[in-house]
Design an enzyme around this catalytic site. Structure first.
Site, PDB file in Angstrom:
ATOM      1  NE  ARG A 214     -27.578  88.871  76.163  1.00 26.35           N
ATOM      2  CZ  ARG A 214     -27.970  89.798  77.051  1.00 26.35           C
ATOM      3  NH1 ARG A 214     -27.444  89.845  78.261  1.00 26.35           N
ATOM      4  NH2 ARG A 214     -28.891  90.683  76.708  1.00 26.35           N
TER       5      ARG A 214
ATOM      6  CG  HIS B 214     -32.463  86.868  82.042  1.00 27.78           C
ATOM      7  ND1 HIS B 214     -31.229  86.760  82.628  1.00 27.78           N
ATOM      8  CD2 HIS B 214     -32.674  88.201  81.850  1.00 27.78           C
ATOM      9  CE1 HIS B 214     -30.703  87.968  82.781  1.00 27.78           C
ATOM     10  NE2 HIS B 214     -31.544  88.855  82.313  1.00 27.78           N
TER      11      HIS B 214
ATOM     12  CG  HIS C 263     -33.585  91.219  85.923  1.00 28.53           C
ATOM     13  ND1 HIS C 263     -33.674  92.558  85.634  1.00 28.53           N
ATOM     14  CD2 HIS C 263     -32.799  90.670  84.957  1.00 28.53           C
ATOM     15  CE1 HIS C 263     -32.994  92.817  84.533  1.00 28.53           C
ATOM     16  NE2 HIS C 263     -32.440  91.686  84.106  1.00 28.53           N
TER      17      HIS C 263
ATOM     18  CG  ASP D 230     -26.746  94.311  79.994  1.00 29.93           C
ATOM     19  OD1 ASP D 230     -26.632  93.689  81.068  1.00 29.93           O
ATOM     20  OD2 ASP D 230     -27.594  94.022  79.130  1.00 29.93           O
TER      21      ASP D 230
ATOM     22  CD  GLU E 100     -29.355  91.411  86.127  1.00 30.10           C
ATOM     23  OE1 GLU E 100     -29.528  90.273  85.635  1.00 30.10           O
ATOM     24  OE2 GLU E 100     -29.212  92.439  85.430  1.00 30.10           O
TER      25      GLU E 100
END
Length: 332
Positions: free
Chosen positions: A78, A103, A173, A230, A288
């Site tokens: 982000r 992304h 991803h 996350d 990631e």
């Protein structure tokens, strides 16, 4: 091996390439640079696909938001407010995550068809991202090379150059489920990360990186992934020229392991809590490798600027193994 995988609405063909070495078979799409599948044996020799993916192109077109297996760019993660300063100018990006950019914007690298060239034991994907694409400055020339090592390890090497100052942060991803099916919440993860970046309700970094000690973010000796993650983890090694091992994912059901080595300073752990039908929440774990979220607005974070004459390079290696041998093949 190269085969037609489908055709976009404008007639553009999408191809699938199959790589096979060291007992591992990986399939890569020209659309989004997607890792569609990775077939890996367990300790009994029983093979399973350990990557979340769709069997046809329509699946990816109908469900783009999970970014299954795709190359993410120009900027992974982000950027707050979908804007960032560079050289005294503020650039405004596409807003595709509330007021923020995620992304790479509405049509990032994950939704582009790449040129593909075979290389020894792999393929090289390339594309040119024109100046202004999704609001990013500079004409960016990008290559992503997938190769399989002698043991079957999957190496992803990224390179990029620009004709004007810009920002770059690329990742894969791919979602991993080492059992090959069901919920991945029982997987165990070990990370060489003593800090993580806390986030606000929009998953934008909130304050300085925090010590993981005594918290659910302490994966240094290994713990179940469970759900609700996350977050970016600050890797102890920092930025390195050569890939160093930073993580191991382990599945007690099959005995399979996945090691992650990277040159990157951060690793975003996403336990897929927001997946929706036809996928299930928690069906995979995304690891990631990347620079930190919102780095262009955080001068204290590792830099993500790329300037003419510089070469962006990043490398991540996913290694497959077996920690112990199951007593019997699963599903027997």
């Amino acid at each position: 091996m190269n085969e037609l995988f489908g055709t976009l609405s404008d007639g553009t063909p999408v191809h699938r390439w199959t790589l096979e070495r060291g007992g591992v078979r990986v399939r890569v799409l020209s659309y989004g640079g997607i890792v569609q599948s990775a077939e890996v044996p367990d300790g009994t020799g029983r093979t399973a696909d350990v990557v979340l993916g769709f069997p046809d192109l329509d699946g990816y077109l109908a469900h783009p938001e999970p970014y299954l297996g795709a190359v993410i760019g120009r900027y992974a993660n982000r950027i707050a407010g979908a804007r960032f300063p560079l050289d005294g100018r503020t650039y405004t990006l596409a807003r595709n995550n509330g007021p923020h950019s995620l992304h790479g914007g509405e049509r990032g690298f994950d939704k582009r068809v790449w040129d593909v060239t075979p290389v020894p034991h792999g393929v090289r994907l390339s594309r040119v991202s024109p100046h202004g694409e999704e609001g990013f400055p500079g004409r960016l020339t990008v290559t992503v090379t997938y190769t399989l090592g002698a043991s079957g390890a999957l190496r992803i090497a990224y390179e990029a150059v620009t004709d004007a100052p810009t920002i770059v942060n690329l990742t894969s991803h791919t979602y991993w489920n080492l059992t090959g099916h069901g919920d991945a919440g029982g997987h165990e993860l070990r990370l060489a990360a003593s800090r993580y970046t806390p986030v606000d309700a929009d998953l934008i970094p909130a304050g300085a990186p925090q010590d993981v000690s005594g918290s659910r973010f302490d994966f240094r000796t290994g713990r179940r992934t469970g759900s609700g993650y996350d977050h970016n983890f600050v890797l102890d090694k920092g930025v390195t020229e050569a890939a160093e091992e930073v993580a191991e994912l382990y599945d007690p059901v099959s005995g399979r392991t996945l090691t992650v080595a990277t040159t990157e300073p951060g690793l975003q752990v996403y336990t897929a809590g927001h997946l929706s039908a036809p996928l299930a929440p928690g069906a995979g774990v995304a690891l990631e490798t990347q620079h930190f979220p919102d780095s262009p607005n955080r001068p204290e974070f590792p830099r993500t600027e790329l300037r003419p004459g510089e070469v962006y390079r990043s490398e991540t290696v996913y290694g497959f193994g077996v920690r112990d041998r199951p007593s019997a093949p699963r599903g027997a």
